[in-house]
Scaffold this motif. Sequence first.
Motif, PDB file in Angstrom:
ATOM      1  N   GLY A 183       0.834  -1.203   0.000  1.00 48.61           N
ATOM      2  CA  GLY A 183       0.000   0.000   0.000  1.00 48.61           C
ATOM      3  C   GLY A 183       0.860   1.241   0.000  1.00 48.61           C
ATOM      4  O   GLY A 183       1.973   1.256  -0.538  1.00 48.61           O
ATOM      5  N   TYR A 184       0.352   2.303   0.642  1.00 48.49           N
ATOM      6  CA  TYR A 184       1.067   3.576   0.606  1.00 48.49           C
ATOM      7  C   TYR A 184       0.729   4.404   1.847  1.00 48.49           C
ATOM      8  O   TYR A 184      -0.283   4.178   2.524  1.00 48.49           O
ATOM      9  CB  TYR A 184       0.708   4.363  -0.660  1.00 48.49           C
ATOM     10  CG  TYR A 184      -0.770   4.644  -0.828  1.00 48.49           C
ATOM     11  CD1 TYR A 184      -1.368   5.766  -0.241  1.00 48.49           C
ATOM     12  CD2 TYR A 184      -1.579   3.786  -1.562  1.00 48.49           C
ATOM     13  CE1 TYR A 184      -2.718   6.018  -0.390  1.00 48.49           C
ATOM     14  CE2 TYR A 184      -2.934   4.023  -1.711  1.00 48.49           C
ATOM     15  CZ  TYR A 184      -3.500   5.147  -1.127  1.00 48.49           C
ATOM     16  OH  TYR A 184      -4.845   5.392  -1.264  1.00 48.49           O
ATOM     17  N   LEU A 185       1.601   5.349   2.124  1.00 43.24           N
ATOM     18  CA  LEU A 185       1.405   6.339   3.188  1.00 43.24           C
ATOM     19  C   LEU A 185       1.210   7.690   2.522  1.00 43.24           C
ATOM     20  O   LEU A 185       2.043   8.133   1.734  1.00 43.24           O
ATOM     21  CB  LEU A 185       2.614   6.371   4.122  1.00 43.24           C
ATOM     22  CG  LEU A 185       2.683   7.525   5.131  1.00 43.24           C
ATOM     23  CD1 LEU A 185       1.524   7.466   6.102  1.00 43.24           C
ATOM     24  CD2 LEU A 185       4.012   7.500   5.883  1.00 43.24           C
ATOM     25  N   ASN A 186       0.100   8.333   2.830  1.00 47.09           N
ATOM     26  CA  ASN A 186      -0.285   9.595   2.194  1.00 47.09           C
ATOM     27  C   ASN A 186      -0.295  10.700   3.238  1.00 47.09           C
ATOM     28  O   ASN A 186      -0.974  10.582   4.258  1.00 47.09           O
ATOM     29  CB  ASN A 186      -1.668   9.427   1.559  1.00 47.09           C
ATOM     30  CG  ASN A 186      -2.075  10.618   0.732  1.00 47.09           C
ATOM     31  OD1 ASN A 186      -2.360  11.673   1.277  1.00 47.09           O
ATOM     32  ND2 ASN A 186      -2.128  10.436  -0.570  1.00 47.09           N
ATOM     33  N   THR A 187       0.474  11.773   3.005  1.00 43.96           N
ATOM     34  CA  THR A 187       0.549  12.887   3.952  1.00 43.96           C
ATOM     35  C   THR A 187       0.300  14.196   3.223  1.00 43.96           C
ATOM     36  O   THR A 187       0.948  14.489   2.222  1.00 43.96           O
ATOM     37  CB  THR A 187       1.934  12.948   4.626  1.00 43.96           C
ATOM     38  OG1 THR A 187       2.215  11.706   5.241  1.00 43.96           O
ATOM     39  CG2 THR A 187       1.967  14.043   5.676  1.00 43.96           C
ATOM     40  N   LYS A 188      -0.642  14.974   3.737  1.00 48.27           N
ATOM     41  CA  LYS A 188      -0.904  16.292   3.164  1.00 48.27           C
ATOM     42  C   LYS A 188      -1.238  17.256   4.297  1.00 48.27           C
ATOM     43  O   LYS A 188      -1.712  16.847   5.359  1.00 48.27           O
ATOM     44  CB  LYS A 188      -2.039  16.247   2.144  1.00 48.27           C
ATOM     45  CG  LYS A 188      -3.319  15.591   2.624  1.00 48.27           C
ATOM     46  CD  LYS A 188      -4.333  15.519   1.498  1.00 48.27           C
ATOM     47  CE  LYS A 188      -5.597  14.784   1.904  1.00 48.27           C
ATOM     48  NZ  LYS A 188      -5.367  13.329   2.073  1.00 48.27           N
ATOM     49  N   GLY A 189      -0.963  18.537   4.063  1.00 47.17           N
ATOM     50  CA  GLY A 189      -1.243  19.494   5.127  1.00 47.17           C
ATOM     51  C   GLY A 189      -0.775  20.889   4.783  1.00 47.17           C
ATOM     52  O   GLY A 189      -0.383  21.190   3.644  1.00 47.17           O
ATOM     53  N   THR A 190      -0.815  21.736   5.798  1.00 48.00           N
ATOM     54  CA  THR A 190      -0.410  23.133   5.661  1.00 48.00           C
ATOM     55  C   THR A 190       0.448  23.525   6.855  1.00 48.00           C
ATOM     56  O   THR A 190       0.360  22.917   7.925  1.00 48.00           O
ATOM     57  CB  THR A 190      -1.627  24.076   5.595  1.00 48.00           C
ATOM     58  OG1 THR A 190      -2.305  24.062   6.860  1.00 48.00           O
ATOM     59  CG2 THR A 190      -2.596  23.661   4.503  1.00 48.00           C
ATOM     60  N   ALA A 212      -2.392  12.512   7.819  1.00 49.17           N
ATOM     61  CA  ALA A 212      -1.610  11.368   7.334  1.00 49.17           C
ATOM     62  C   ALA A 212      -2.432  10.100   7.460  1.00 49.17           C
ATOM     63  O   ALA A 212      -2.909   9.760   8.541  1.00 49.17           O
ATOM     64  CB  ALA A 212      -0.311  11.239   8.122  1.00 49.17           C
ATOM     65  N   SER A 213      -2.580   9.395   6.348  1.00 46.67           N
ATOM     66  CA  SER A 213      -3.326   8.132   6.352  1.00 46.67           C
ATOM     67  C   SER A 213      -2.490   7.054   5.687  1.00 46.67           C
ATOM     68  O   SER A 213      -1.618   7.334   4.862  1.00 46.67           O
ATOM     69  CB  SER A 213      -4.658   8.289   5.618  1.00 46.67           C
ATOM     70  OG  SER A 213      -4.444   8.642   4.262  1.00 46.67           O
ATOM     71  N   GLU A 222      -5.835   5.866   9.986  1.00 49.95           N
ATOM     72  CA  GLU A 222      -5.011   7.007  10.376  1.00 49.95           C
ATOM     73  C   GLU A 222      -3.588   6.541  10.685  1.00 49.95           C
ATOM     74  O   GLU A 222      -3.381   5.519  11.335  1.00 49.95           O
ATOM     75  CB  GLU A 222      -5.628   7.680  11.603  1.00 49.95           C
ATOM     76  CG  GLU A 222      -4.876   8.907  12.089  1.00 49.95           C
ATOM     77  CD  GLU A 222      -5.518   9.514  13.323  1.00 49.95           C
ATOM     78  OE1 GLU A 222      -4.878  10.349  13.979  1.00 49.95           O
ATOM     79  OE2 GLU A 222      -6.671   9.122  13.634  1.00 49.95           O
ATOM     80  N   ASN A 223      -2.598   7.284  10.197  1.00 50.81           N
ATOM     81  CA  ASN A 223      -1.214   6.903  10.454  1.00 50.81           C
ATOM     82  C   ASN A 223      -0.861   7.159  11.919  1.00 50.81           C
ATOM     83  O   ASN A 223      -1.122   8.242  12.447  1.00 50.81           O
ATOM     84  CB  ASN A 223      -0.262   7.707   9.561  1.00 50.81           C
ATOM     85  CG  ASN A 223       1.147   7.190   9.625  1.00 50.81           C
ATOM     86  OD1 ASN A 223       1.400   6.007   9.424  1.00 50.81           O
ATOM     87  ND2 ASN A 223       2.093   8.072   9.915  1.00 50.81           N
ATOM     88  N   PRO A 224      -0.294   6.163  12.617  1.00 51.39           N
ATOM     89  CA  PRO A 224       0.017   6.356  14.032  1.00 51.39           C
ATOM     90  C   PRO A 224       1.182   7.326  14.243  1.00 51.39           C
ATOM     91  O   PRO A 224       1.957   7.598  13.320  1.00 51.39           O
ATOM     92  CB  PRO A 224       0.386   4.945  14.511  1.00 51.39           C
ATOM     93  CG  PRO A 224       0.844   4.240  13.282  1.00 51.39           C
ATOM     94  CD  PRO A 224       0.037   4.811  12.156  1.00 51.39           C
ATOM     95  N   LYS A 256      -2.803   8.900  17.459  1.00 53.12           N
ATOM     96  CA  LYS A 256      -3.026   7.460  17.553  1.00 53.12           C
ATOM     97  C   LYS A 256      -1.704   6.748  17.793  1.00 53.12           C
ATOM     98  O   LYS A 256      -0.693   7.048  17.155  1.00 53.12           O
ATOM     99  CB  LYS A 256      -3.663   6.957  16.252  1.00 53.12           C
ATOM    100  CG  LYS A 256      -3.911   5.461  16.205  1.00 53.12           C
ATOM    101  CD  LYS A 256      -4.456   5.055  14.843  1.00 53.12           C
ATOM    102  CE  LYS A 256      -4.596   3.546  14.712  1.00 53.12           C
ATOM    103  NZ  LYS A 256      -5.066   3.150  13.364  1.00 53.12           N
ATOM    104  N   LEU A 257      -1.706   5.779  18.723  1.00 53.72           N
ATOM    105  CA  LEU A 257      -0.528   4.976  18.999  1.00 53.72           C
ATOM    106  C   LEU A 257      -0.567   3.676  18.199  1.00 53.72           C
ATOM    107  O   LEU A 257      -1.579   3.349  17.572  1.00 53.72           O
ATOM    108  CB  LEU A 257      -0.422   4.670  20.495  1.00 53.72           C
ATOM    109  CG  LEU A 257      -0.355   5.892  21.423  1.00 53.72           C
ATOM    110  CD1 LEU A 257      -0.211   5.458  22.868  1.00 53.72           C
ATOM    111  CD2 LEU A 257       0.796   6.812  21.029  1.00 53.72           C
TER     112      LEU A 257
END
Length: 275
Positions: A183-190, A212-213, A222-224, A256-257
Amino acid sequence: TFSELAYSYNGAISEWVAGANLYTDNFKEDGNTTFPLRDYNQITYGAFVQNTVKASQWLDIETGLRGDYVVDYGFSLLPRVSGLFKINNQLTSRIGGGLGYKTPTIFTEESERIQYQNVRPIDSDFNTLEKSYGVNFDINYKTYITNDISLSVNQLFFFTNVDNPLVLTPFSDDSYQFVNIDGYLNTKGTETNVKLGYKDFKLFLGYTYTNASIDDSGIKSENPLTSKHRLNNVLMYEVEDQWKVGLEGYYYSPQKLNDGTIAREYWIFGLMIEK
């Protein structure tokens, strides 16, 4: 070790840099238990070329291409491009993007939290490079309100995607293994940063929003260990070449842990003095 040989050429409107590098990373562990040793020896050979051209009075374009060969993991080709727009003396903007990678290692934030206990070795026959691509865009404004008061504001938007990321996976025997998930790790933000200056004082205020998901075989979560909201605050007093004193305050929202629970929010405060 890190070694690099580079050649640069500066023309009237264009600058070139080309070169090659060698990077080595060797880790040896003293074994006092029956648990497998995590020894490794990584060698990376690289070559690169970069060009910066002043396309006009208001536009600079930077392009680059590098190739890295990581022994036991293969070759990666990494292009990137960036554009700097000089709208006026106070307002600038930059947009850019490129490809990247990360070599597998047991030394991550996840494993550090459990003191690397019972974390199995990285296996080049089992693990692969984490390959990524990303883009970012920012706007920067700076001005003087008075002769003594300066103001700078930066607004950044970012997006990163990591394919087949390494995830620390627990096993029934209480050991852990870093596994490249399907799969993949997707991160977006400001990120918003404000800097205020008054004589020898500087105040930095920053806010970061990160969404981050992680997608593991089509299952999204959700990415821990990633706070969605973060504050970065620093007050600095500096007498040039003499003293520097700073107060810091960093806020992290609930995250999230690895075991699925949610940790409480917290602050970190710091004081630094430099002579």
